[in-house]
Design a protein around this motif. Structure first.
Motif, PDB file in Angstrom:
ATOM      1  N   PHE A   1     -31.951  41.714  40.838  1.00  0.00           N
ATOM      2  CA  PHE A   1     -33.391  41.922  41.460  1.00  0.00           C
ATOM      3  C   PHE A   1     -33.487  42.342  42.972  1.00  0.00           C
ATOM      4  CE2 PHE A   1     -37.206  40.972  39.070  1.00  0.00           C
ATOM      5  CZ  PHE A   1     -36.538  40.459  37.840  1.00  0.00           C
ATOM      6  N   LEU A   2     -32.376  41.717  43.745  1.00  0.00           N
ATOM      7  CA  LEU A   2     -32.362  41.980  45.173  1.00  0.00           C
ATOM      8  C   LEU A   2     -32.065  43.461  45.253  1.00  0.00           C
ATOM      9  CD1 LEU A   2     -30.595  38.899  46.705  1.00  0.00           C
ATOM     10  CD2 LEU A   2     -33.065  39.352  46.785  1.00  0.00           C
ATOM     11  N   SER A   3     -31.046  44.033  44.925  1.00  0.00           N
ATOM     12  CA  SER A   3     -30.798  45.227  44.703  1.00  0.00           C
ATOM     13  C   SER A   3     -32.042  46.465  44.278  1.00  0.00           C
ATOM     14  CB  SER A   3     -29.693  45.891  43.774  1.00  0.00           C
ATOM     15  OG  SER A   3     -28.390  44.699  44.271  1.00  0.00           O
TER      16      SER A   3
ATOM     17  N   THR B   1     -36.141  22.585  41.023  1.00  0.00           N
ATOM     18  CA  THR B   1     -34.762  22.518  41.928  1.00  0.00           C
ATOM     19  C   THR B   1     -34.140  23.907  42.060  1.00  0.00           C
ATOM     20  OG1 THR B   1     -34.599  20.163  41.312  1.00  0.00           O
ATOM     21  CG2 THR B   1     -32.581  21.409  41.998  1.00  0.00           C
ATOM     22  N   SER B   2     -34.085  24.593  40.855  1.00  0.00           N
ATOM     23  CA  SER B   2     -33.535  25.947  40.867  1.00  0.00           C
ATOM     24  C   SER B   2     -34.193  26.775  42.012  1.00  0.00           C
ATOM     25  CB  SER B   2     -33.277  26.633  39.362  1.00  0.00           C
ATOM     26  OG  SER B   2     -32.806  27.780  39.652  1.00  0.00           O
ATOM     27  N   LEU B   3     -35.498  27.038  41.889  1.00  0.00           N
ATOM     28  CA  LEU B   3     -36.423  27.841  42.552  1.00  0.00           C
ATOM     29  C   LEU B   3     -36.342  27.405  44.053  1.00  0.00           C
ATOM     30  CD1 LEU B   3     -38.206  30.117  42.552  1.00  0.00           C
ATOM     31  CD2 LEU B   3     -40.161  28.487  42.223  1.00  0.00           C
ATOM     32  N   ARG B   4     -36.328  25.961  44.288  1.00  0.00           N
ATOM     33  CA  ARG B   4     -36.415  25.601  45.747  1.00  0.00           C
ATOM     34  C   ARG B   4     -35.111  25.812  46.295  1.00  0.00           C
ATOM     35  NH1 ARG B   4     -37.114  20.771  44.810  1.00  0.00           N
ATOM     36  NH2 ARG B   4     -34.969  19.900  44.904  1.00  0.00           N
ATOM     37  N   ARG B   5     -33.844  25.713  45.708  1.00  0.00           N
ATOM     38  CA  ARG B   5     -32.449  25.989  46.282  1.00  0.00           C
ATOM     39  C   ARG B   5     -32.330  27.413  46.437  1.00  0.00           C
ATOM     40  NH1 ARG B   5     -28.294  21.972  43.213  1.00  0.00           N
ATOM     41  NH2 ARG B   5     -29.196  20.036  44.178  1.00  0.00           N
ATOM     42  N   GLY B   6     -32.707  28.350  45.425  1.00  0.00           N
ATOM     43  CA  GLY B   6     -32.726  29.854  45.431  1.00  0.00           C
ATOM     44  C   GLY B   6     -33.621  30.360  47.004  1.00  0.00           C
ATOM     45  N   TRP B   7     -34.752  29.791  46.702  1.00  0.00           N
ATOM     46  CA  TRP B   7     -35.682  30.330  48.060  1.00  0.00           C
ATOM     47  C   TRP B   7     -35.066  30.095  49.441  1.00  0.00           C
ATOM     48  CZ3 TRP B   7     -41.451  29.232  46.163  1.00  0.00           C
ATOM     49  CH2 TRP B   7     -41.804  30.317  45.359  1.00  0.00           C
ATOM     50  N   GLY B   8     -34.524  28.749  49.357  1.00  0.00           N
ATOM     51  CA  GLY B   8     -33.928  28.295  50.697  1.00  0.00           C
ATOM     52  C   GLY B   8     -32.639  29.062  50.841  1.00  0.00           C
ATOM     53  N   ALA B   9     -31.800  29.583  50.100  1.00  0.00           N
ATOM     54  CA  ALA B   9     -30.599  30.445  50.052  1.00  0.00           C
ATOM     55  C   ALA B   9     -30.962  31.582  50.931  1.00  0.00           C
ATOM     56  CB  ALA B   9     -29.583  30.390  49.125  1.00  0.00           C
TER      57      ALA B   9
ATOM     58  N   GLY C   1     -37.712  39.824  47.274  1.00  0.00           N
ATOM     59  CA  GLY C   1     -36.950  38.779  46.822  1.00  0.00           C
ATOM     60  C   GLY C   1     -37.236  37.369  46.257  1.00  0.00           C
ATOM     61  N   MET C   2     -38.270  37.036  47.141  1.00  0.00           N
ATOM     62  CA  MET C   2     -38.849  35.536  46.610  1.00  0.00           C
ATOM     63  C   MET C   2     -39.331  35.602  45.256  1.00  0.00           C
ATOM     64  SD  MET C   2     -38.152  33.434  49.028  1.00  0.00           S
ATOM     65  CE  MET C   2     -37.917  33.219  50.556  1.00  0.00           C
ATOM     66  N   ILE C   3     -40.241  36.835  44.958  1.00  0.00           N
ATOM     67  CA  ILE C   3     -40.535  37.029  43.608  1.00  0.00           C
ATOM     68  C   ILE C   3     -39.626  37.148  42.545  1.00  0.00           C
ATOM     69  CG2 ILE C   3     -42.105  38.624  42.416  1.00  0.00           C
ATOM     70  CD1 ILE C   3     -43.900  39.189  44.943  1.00  0.00           C
TER      71      ILE C   3
ATOM     72  N   ARG D   1     -35.722  32.862  37.770  1.00  0.00           N
ATOM     73  CA  ARG D   1     -35.669  31.258  37.232  1.00  0.00           C
ATOM     74  C   ARG D   1     -36.539  30.960  36.052  1.00  0.00           C
ATOM     75  NH1 ARG D   1     -32.982  32.635  41.036  1.00  0.00           N
ATOM     76  NH2 ARG D   1     -31.551  31.290  42.008  1.00  0.00           N
ATOM     77  N   ARG D   2     -37.797  31.558  35.907  1.00  0.00           N
ATOM     78  CA  ARG D   2     -38.420  31.556  34.874  1.00  0.00           C
ATOM     79  C   ARG D   2     -37.841  32.058  33.611  1.00  0.00           C
ATOM     80  NH1 ARG D   2     -42.096  27.620  34.548  1.00  0.00           N
ATOM     81  NH2 ARG D   2     -43.553  27.692  36.134  1.00  0.00           N
ATOM     82  N   PHE D   3     -37.316  33.166  33.722  1.00  0.00           N
ATOM     83  CA  PHE D   3     -36.431  33.745  32.663  1.00  0.00           C
ATOM     84  C   PHE D   3     -35.355  32.713  32.114  1.00  0.00           C
ATOM     85  CE2 PHE D   3     -34.969  36.602  29.650  1.00  0.00           C
ATOM     86  CZ  PHE D   3     -33.679  36.804  29.530  1.00  0.00           C
ATOM     87  N   THR D   4     -34.406  32.196  33.054  1.00  0.00           N
ATOM     88  CA  THR D   4     -33.215  31.674  32.694  1.00  0.00           C
ATOM     89  C   THR D   4     -33.664  29.985  32.134  1.00  0.00           C
ATOM     90  OG1 THR D   4     -32.985  30.918  35.130  1.00  0.00           O
ATOM     91  CG2 THR D   4     -31.802  32.784  34.173  1.00  0.00           C
ATOM     92  N   ALA D   5     -34.689  29.476  32.618  1.00  0.00           N
ATOM     93  CA  ALA D   5     -35.285  28.167  32.221  1.00  0.00           C
ATOM     94  C   ALA D   5     -35.733  28.392  30.726  1.00  0.00           C
ATOM     95  CB  ALA D   5     -36.675  27.808  33.137  1.00  0.00           C
ATOM     96  N   TRP D   6     -36.353  29.452  30.446  1.00  0.00           N
ATOM     97  CA  TRP D   6     -36.756  29.976  29.105  1.00  0.00           C
ATOM     98  C   TRP D   6     -35.521  30.015  28.336  1.00  0.00           C
ATOM     99  CZ3 TRP D   6     -35.693  34.607  26.487  1.00  0.00           C
ATOM    100  CH2 TRP D   6     -36.159  34.521  25.031  1.00  0.00           C
ATOM    101  N   ARG D   7     -34.750  30.745  28.760  1.00  0.00           N
ATOM    102  CA  ARG D   7     -33.357  31.073  27.876  1.00  0.00           C
ATOM    103  C   ARG D   7     -32.701  29.547  27.682  1.00  0.00           C
ATOM    104  NH1 ARG D   7     -31.764  33.720  23.958  1.00  0.00           N
ATOM    105  NH2 ARG D   7     -29.498  34.239  23.800  1.00  0.00           N
ATOM    106  N   ALA D   8     -32.610  28.912  28.858  1.00  0.00           N
ATOM    107  CA  ALA D   8     -31.848  27.510  28.526  1.00  0.00           C
ATOM    108  C   ALA D   8     -32.574  26.611  27.586  1.00  0.00           C
ATOM    109  CB  ALA D   8     -31.886  26.686  29.871  1.00  0.00           C
ATOM    110  N   ARG D   9     -33.885  26.522  27.727  1.00  0.00           N
ATOM    111  CA  ARG D   9     -34.624  25.811  26.346  1.00  0.00           C
ATOM    112  C   ARG D   9     -34.448  26.171  25.001  1.00  0.00           C
ATOM    113  NH1 ARG D   9     -38.648  25.715  30.448  1.00  0.00           N
ATOM    114  NH2 ARG D   9     -39.860  27.582  29.080  1.00  0.00           N
ATOM    115  N   ALA D  10     -34.124  27.670  25.054  1.00  0.00           N
ATOM    116  CA  ALA D  10     -34.178  28.423  23.445  1.00  0.00           C
ATOM    117  C   ALA D  10     -32.515  28.118  23.249  1.00  0.00           C
ATOM    118  CB  ALA D  10     -34.262  29.979  23.879  1.00  0.00           C
ATOM    119  N   LEU D  11     -31.494  27.983  24.103  1.00  0.00           N
ATOM    120  CA  LEU D  11     -30.294  27.801  23.764  1.00  0.00           C
ATOM    121  C   LEU D  11     -29.980  26.328  23.601  1.00  0.00           C
ATOM    122  CD1 LEU D  11     -28.418  30.180  26.150  1.00  0.00           C
ATOM    123  CD2 LEU D  11     -28.722  30.325  23.569  1.00  0.00           C
TER     124      LEU D  11
END
Length: 485
Positions: free
Chosen positions: A64-66, A115-123, A156-158, A164-174
């Motif tokens: 996404f950054l690329s 938590t994931s979004l806050r840490r990602g935006w912070g980094a 980048g923020m978007i 994180r929305r996608f990976t959260a959905w994927r984590a709930r599915a798995l």
């Protein structure tokens, strides 16, 4: 010949415990011809799934950054981009460095979207700030790069939000029942299982925290396989027994306590509204396990051609010596107190093989063949254990695995010191801290075991990749040792 993997019933195991100790080893030798049933509590390895999700998140962050940079590449000033390829590579590298060190892809971030979004935006914010400061200080006429960073920030923020929305959905599915596997051991307490839990009633399962029964510890170790957390509910008089039995599983273990007591807790936790105390921690974090496994596979694969050639030559020599089988297979105690098949080149005469390991090899032992004496003195008899490393039963570095019947003087190893089972929190190794310190050979006295055990426990408590590399390098100086016979 390898032993059968057929299951051993709980009544048969219980009958072994009623045999007087002098007769225990022959009974174990017969029983181990039939492997204990694989009591698997968790069919899904959630630690592996969490790692996959973390790697997916990291990869998508980079993409996404690329992609954001690709969009910016369309915004041009006459004859030049507002943001160069070099700037982008530096920014992504800086972001990943900060993200990994601030646990953007850690367990808490994987299991919690906010938590994931806050840490990602912070980094990303910190990476952008450092990059902009560097451009202002060191790049002449870097105003276009600053403008590019300003445009990249919202993109980048978007992007991080979408990832994180996608990976959260994927984590709930798995992992619909939660990101962790929780094994709840109920001893004298009834409890209904909740999502993500596997509740074991010890009375119905027929398991006990017996430190003198390797088969029982093997069953407990198999129940604990793939568990991220073990919580024990038991009467006060049973707590110490369960703590001792579970320390060697290599999993975080907690006790549900209505009150605090002096059990050397590592910290307070909470489980289902009850207060627990941490009594032991897992040997390695998922990231450390991945690093250690990468080292094992890297070294083993590089040495594989040499290993195969050496195996062929040694196999021919063994066959020419007495015509017997090339390999010797023996049950050893591995990680989590689980039994596994260890492979060695056969160095003893066929009719005098010691599958229980009850009799340590002596200097000038008449059981050892002529070619076997050469293999043992040079440690070449251990080469087939590289296949155990490739299979994942062993590591390059760790406590050396022992046979169940091994004796220190006249006592079984675990009878000398029950901390012996705690060393199995780590995966057994081809070499270890005890070996490079010279603690090898026969265990004629209890002190011979004590020295090795202390070194093994020190290794388990203080693991690091650098420590492993040092032990591997130091091993070359002790391959030929006065106690190797």
């Amino acid at each position: 010949m390898p032993m059968s993997d057929k299951g051993l019933s709980a009544p048969d195991q219980a009958s072994l415990l009623r045999v007087p100790r002098p007769a225990l080893l022959p009974s174990l030798a017969e029983a181990l011809g039939e492997r204990p049933s694989a009591d698997e509590a968790f069919p899904v390895d959630k630690a592996a799934l969490r790692l996959r999700i973390a790697l997916l998140m990291l990869t998508m962050d980079v993409l996404f950054l690329s992609a954001s940079y690709g969009v910016l590449a369309l915004v041009r000033r006459p004859g030049r981009l507002v943001f160069s390829d070099t700037h982008m590579v530096a920014l992504v590298s800086l972001f990943l460095l900060i993200a990994i060190n601030t646990k953007v892809y850690g367990f808490e971030a994987i299991s919690n979207f906010s938590t994931s979004l806050r840490r990602g935006w912070g980094a990303l914010s910190l990476a952008l700030f450092i990059m902009a400061s560097a451009v202002m200080l060191f790049v002449p006429h870097g105003i276009s790069a600053i403008a590019g960073l300003a445009l990249l920030a919202p993109c980048g923020m978007i992007g991080l939000f979408v990832v994180r929305r996608f990976t959260a959905w994927r984590a709930r599915a798995l992992m619909p029942d939660g990101p962790t596997n929780k094994l709840v051991v109920c001893d004298g307490v009834d409890r209904a299982a909740k999502p993500g839990e596997f509740v074991v009633c010890v009375r119905e399962a027929g398991i006990q925290p017996s430190m003198d029964d390797p088969l029982m510890l093997d069953r407990i170790g198999r129940l604990a396989r793939r568990a991220d957390r073990i919580v024990v509910c038991c009467p006060p008089e049973r707590r110490e027994a369960w703590i001792t039995a579970l320390r060697g599983t290599g999993v975080d273990v907690e006790l549900i306590l209505p009150e605090l007591c002096a059990l050397q807790p590592l910290g307070l936790q909470h489980f289902d509204g009850a207060t627990t105390i941490m009594v032991t921690r897992g040997h390695l974090s998922p990231r450390d396990r991945m690093v250690k496994r990468a080292l094992d596979l890297g070294v083993a694969i590089v040495l594989l051609p040499v290993l195969l050639l050496a195996t062929l030559v040694i196999a021919v020599l063994i066959k020419l010596d007495d015509g017997g089988p090339v390999f010797f297979v023996q049950k050893r105690v591995g990680q989590g107190n689980r039994l596994f098949n260890l492979y060695k080149f056969r160095t003893m005469r066929v009719g005098q093989l010691d599958r229980d390991g009850a009799q340590s090899t002596r200097r000038d032992d008449e059981r050892v063949t002529p070619i076997g004496r050469i293999l043992r003195s040079s440690s070449l008899d251990e080469l087939p254990q590289f296949f155990n490393v490739l299979n994942g039963d062993m590591s390059l570095v760790g406590p050396r695995p022992h046979a169940l019947g091994s004796l220190a003087g006249e006592a079984l190893f675990w009878e000398v010191d029950q901390r012996y089972w705690h060393r199995h929190a780590a995966k057994p190794g081809l070499t270890g801290l005890a070996q490079v310190r010279g603690f090898r050979g026969s265990t004629a006295a209890s002190s011979d075991l004590t020295n090795r055990l202390q070194a093994d426990l020190e290794y388990v408590a203080n693991w690091s990749l650098r420590h492993d590399v040092r032990i591997i390098l130091a091993t070359f100086s002790v391959l030929v040792h006065r106690n190797a016979y």
